[in-house]
Enzyme design. Structure first.
Site, PDB file in Angstrom:
ATOM      1  N   VAL A   7       0.839  -1.213   0.000  1.00  0.00           N
ATOM      2  CA  VAL A   7       0.000   0.000   0.000  1.00  0.00           C
ATOM      3  C   VAL A   7       0.873   1.263   0.000  1.00  0.00           C
ATOM      4  O   VAL A   7       0.571   2.240  -0.698  1.00  0.00           O
ATOM      5  CB  VAL A   7      -0.965   0.007   1.211  1.00  0.00           C
ATOM      6  CG1 VAL A   7      -1.844   1.247   1.195  1.00  0.00           C
ATOM      7  CG2 VAL A   7      -1.835  -1.237   1.202  1.00  0.00           C
ATOM      8  N   LYS A  89      -7.071  -2.012   9.362  1.00  0.00           N
ATOM      9  CA  LYS A  89      -8.408  -2.411   9.833  1.00  0.00           C
ATOM     10  C   LYS A  89      -8.397  -3.147  11.164  1.00  0.00           C
ATOM     11  O   LYS A  89      -9.267  -2.920  11.992  1.00  0.00           O
ATOM     12  CB  LYS A  89      -9.135  -3.237   8.775  1.00  0.00           C
ATOM     13  CG  LYS A  89      -8.290  -4.253   8.063  1.00  0.00           C
ATOM     14  CD  LYS A  89      -8.095  -4.060   6.612  1.00  0.00           C
ATOM     15  CE  LYS A  89      -6.767  -4.722   6.261  1.00  0.00           C
ATOM     16  NZ  LYS A  89      -6.772  -5.462   5.052  1.00  0.00           N
ATOM     17  N   GLU A 113     -10.428   5.780   5.327  1.00  0.00           N
ATOM     18  CA  GLU A 113     -11.297   5.269   4.263  1.00  0.00           C
ATOM     19  C   GLU A 113     -10.748   3.979   3.653  1.00  0.00           C
ATOM     20  O   GLU A 113     -11.498   3.078   3.274  1.00  0.00           O
ATOM     21  CB  GLU A 113     -11.427   6.337   3.157  1.00  0.00           C
ATOM     22  CG  GLU A 113     -12.414   6.012   2.071  1.00  0.00           C
ATOM     23  CD  GLU A 113     -13.849   5.894   2.582  1.00  0.00           C
ATOM     24  OE1 GLU A 113     -14.446   6.904   2.911  1.00  0.00           O
ATOM     25  OE2 GLU A 113     -14.359   4.756   2.632  1.00  0.00           O
ATOM     26  N   GLY A 171      -0.583  -9.461  -4.301  1.00  0.00           N
ATOM     27  CA  GLY A 171      -0.564  -8.462  -3.228  1.00  0.00           C
ATOM     28  C   GLY A 171      -1.929  -8.168  -2.643  1.00  0.00           C
ATOM     29  O   GLY A 171      -2.135  -7.133  -2.011  1.00  0.00           O
ATOM     30  N   LYS A 189     -13.563  -5.080   8.956  1.00  0.00           N
ATOM     31  CA  LYS A 189     -14.095  -4.009   8.099  1.00  0.00           C
ATOM     32  C   LYS A 189     -15.568  -3.750   8.418  1.00  0.00           C
ATOM     33  O   LYS A 189     -16.016  -2.606   8.454  1.00  0.00           O
ATOM     34  CB  LYS A 189     -13.912  -4.393   6.630  1.00  0.00           C
ATOM     35  CG  LYS A 189     -12.439  -4.394   6.208  1.00  0.00           C
ATOM     36  CD  LYS A 189     -12.238  -5.110   4.892  1.00  0.00           C
ATOM     37  CE  LYS A 189     -10.801  -5.016   4.412  1.00  0.00           C
ATOM     38  NZ  LYS A 189     -10.526  -5.899   3.276  1.00  0.00           N
ATOM     39  N   GLY A 287      -5.223  -4.391  -3.205  1.00  0.00           N
ATOM     40  CA  GLY A 287      -4.158  -4.048  -4.148  1.00  0.00           C
ATOM     41  C   GLY A 287      -3.601  -2.672  -3.826  1.00  0.00           C
ATOM     42  O   GLY A 287      -4.312  -1.806  -3.300  1.00  0.00           O
TER      43      GLY A 287
HETATM   44  N1  HSE Z   1      -6.344  -8.587   2.356  1.00  0.00           N
HETATM   45  C1  HSE Z   1      -7.313  -7.573   2.100  1.00  0.00           C
HETATM   46  C2  HSE Z   1      -8.307  -8.090   1.097  1.00  0.00           C
HETATM   47  C3  HSE Z   1      -6.631  -6.342   1.594  1.00  0.00           C
HETATM   48  O1  HSE Z   1      -8.029  -9.111   0.459  1.00  0.00           O
HETATM   49  O2  HSE Z   1      -9.385  -7.515   0.955  1.00  0.00           O
HETATM   50  C4  HSE Z   1      -7.522  -5.134   1.503  1.00  0.00           C
HETATM   51  O3  HSE Z   1      -7.987  -4.725   2.749  1.00  0.00           O
END
Ligand code: HSE
Length: 391
Positions: A7, A89, A113, A171, A189, A287
């Site tokens: 990121v 998160k 966000e 990734g 989340k 990603g």
């Molecule tokens: N590992 C998480 C996913 C990355 O696959 O959604 C994004 O938060």
């Protein structure tokens, strides 16, 4: 900035290509001294205080993996009067109440966000657009890795482990991918979103979650034969005026539903509200660049003084949480004893052959929560049928 992984580098690219907005990364704090970096070494430091104690730095962007270290960095930054943007998160979901109090106390802004739905601006929409809406429910796909795996399994018949490895290579996955495949990531989340949707900061430990690591070719075949796809779908919704329930479960999705075509690493969120009715948001959910775009948006929002106001928390109309909620599930199992654990209230479909057994019927979420610690150890797979009219 803290962290220069997937990121962090994504954000760097996004920042470099964004013409209209200027922000300078002054320093990047990383852990590994030996890793080759793609930008000059003078950017990097290994001492967090080089950032946290530098009075000229007005914004800290936290993009590291370790939730405990992130909490320490974020809270210290806020106490030192710095605004913070984070995508962590786990850290946010586990400490939401405290983080909200700290930003209030130190008059700083804390934006995140990118922590839920990556590129989908769901938190800001809940804050600004839904501030006075009567929100009945929110559900969707919030994990890119599991969606990627399920898409490859369903569309191309690719094996679970091969698909998981691809998601890691691209990734999308967490460094510990059990967070993705066992539903933890989607749950964190969901808890963050719930804070903004209903003003309730749920303890993630109170929310039932179940992932996809036990899925088999029989489950995919069952879904395909019925024209359904399986997606990992977190849900939060009202059970009455002031009570909500929430959970994370795989769910069957028919081809007439919005989520059916949300494939690969894309995420999708559906809101149902009294006046706006049904709305659907979709975008890349994992990603470096997709997540970096949400971080950039927060950096930009911070530059004009934006803060979350937690309007639903102020309104305080939702005051309680329940797990007393009836659900129709498909349960594949091997051993009758495992099926009995679920205390089915009704059974509507039943099949048994030598190597494949399933039932479809009504269970209570309360019971799923009670047996949550046994579930990883038994040979079953659970899917919410999503059928209405039973609650
Ligand atoms: N590992 C998480 C996913 C990355 O696959 O959604 C994004 O938060």
């Amino acid at each position: 900035m803290f962290g220069y992984g997937c990121v962090g580098q994504g954000l760097h690219d996004v920042l470099n290509s964004s013409k209209g907005f200027k922000a300078d990364i002054v320093r990047i704090c990383v852990k590994d001294r030996n890793k080759k970096r793609r930008i000059p070494m003078e950017y990097f430091t290994y001492d967090r205080d080089d950032i946290l104690n530098d009075p000229s730095i007005n914004l800290v962007v936290e993009l590291i993996d370790d939730a405990d270290a992130a909490f320490d960095i974020v809270t210290t930054a806020m106490k030192n009067g710095k605004n913070v943007v984070s995508a962590n998160k786990v850290m946010i979901a586990k400490h939401m109440r405290e983080l909200v109090d700290l930003q209030e106390k130190y008059h700083v802004s804390f934006l995140y966000e990118a922590s839920a739905g990556a590129s989908i601006p769901i938190i800001r929409n809940l804050e600004e657009y839904y501030d006075n809406e009567l929100l009945y429910s929110l559900r969707g796909i919030l994990n890119g890795t599991t969606n990627y795996i399920l898409t490859l399994m369903h569309n191309q018949g690719i094996d679970y482990n091969v698909a998981l490895n691809e998601a890691r290579e691209k990734g999308f996955a967490e460094s510990d991918p059990t967070l993705d495949v066992d539903g933890w990531d989607a749950k964190y989340k969901l808890c963050i979103i719930t804070g903004h949707a209903y003003g309730l900061f749920l303890d993630p430990g109170e929310v039932f979650h179940y992932g996809i690591s036990r899925i088999s070719k029989f489950d995919i075949r069952y879904a395909r034969e019925k024209g359904l796809k399986i997606k990992l779908v977190p849900y939060v919704g009202k059970t009455n005026e002031n009570t909500i329930t929430s959970f994370v479960l795989p769910r069957f999705i028919s081809s007439d539903k919005y989520l059916y075509n949300v494939d690969n690493e894309y995420n999708g969120v559906i809101t149902e509200a009294a006046f706006a009715d049904k709305q659907f948001f979709s975008g890349k959910g994992a990603g470096g660049h997709a997540t970096g775009s949400a971080v950039l948006s927060d950096i930009s929002a911070n530059s004009y003084g934006y803060k979350y106001e937690y309007k639903k928390l102020q309104q305080a109309t939702v005051t309680s949480y329940t797990r007393d909620y009836r659900l129709e599930i498909y349960l594949r199992y091997n051993d009758e004893k495992d099926r009995e654990l679920f205390n089915f209230e009704e059974i509507t479909e039943y099949f048994s052959s030598r190597d494949y057994k399933y039932v479809v019927g009504i269970v209570n979420l309360k019971r799923l929560y009670e047996i949550r610690e046994q579930l990883p150890g038994i040979d079953v797979f659970i899917v919410n049928t999503g059928r209405k009219g039973i609650n």
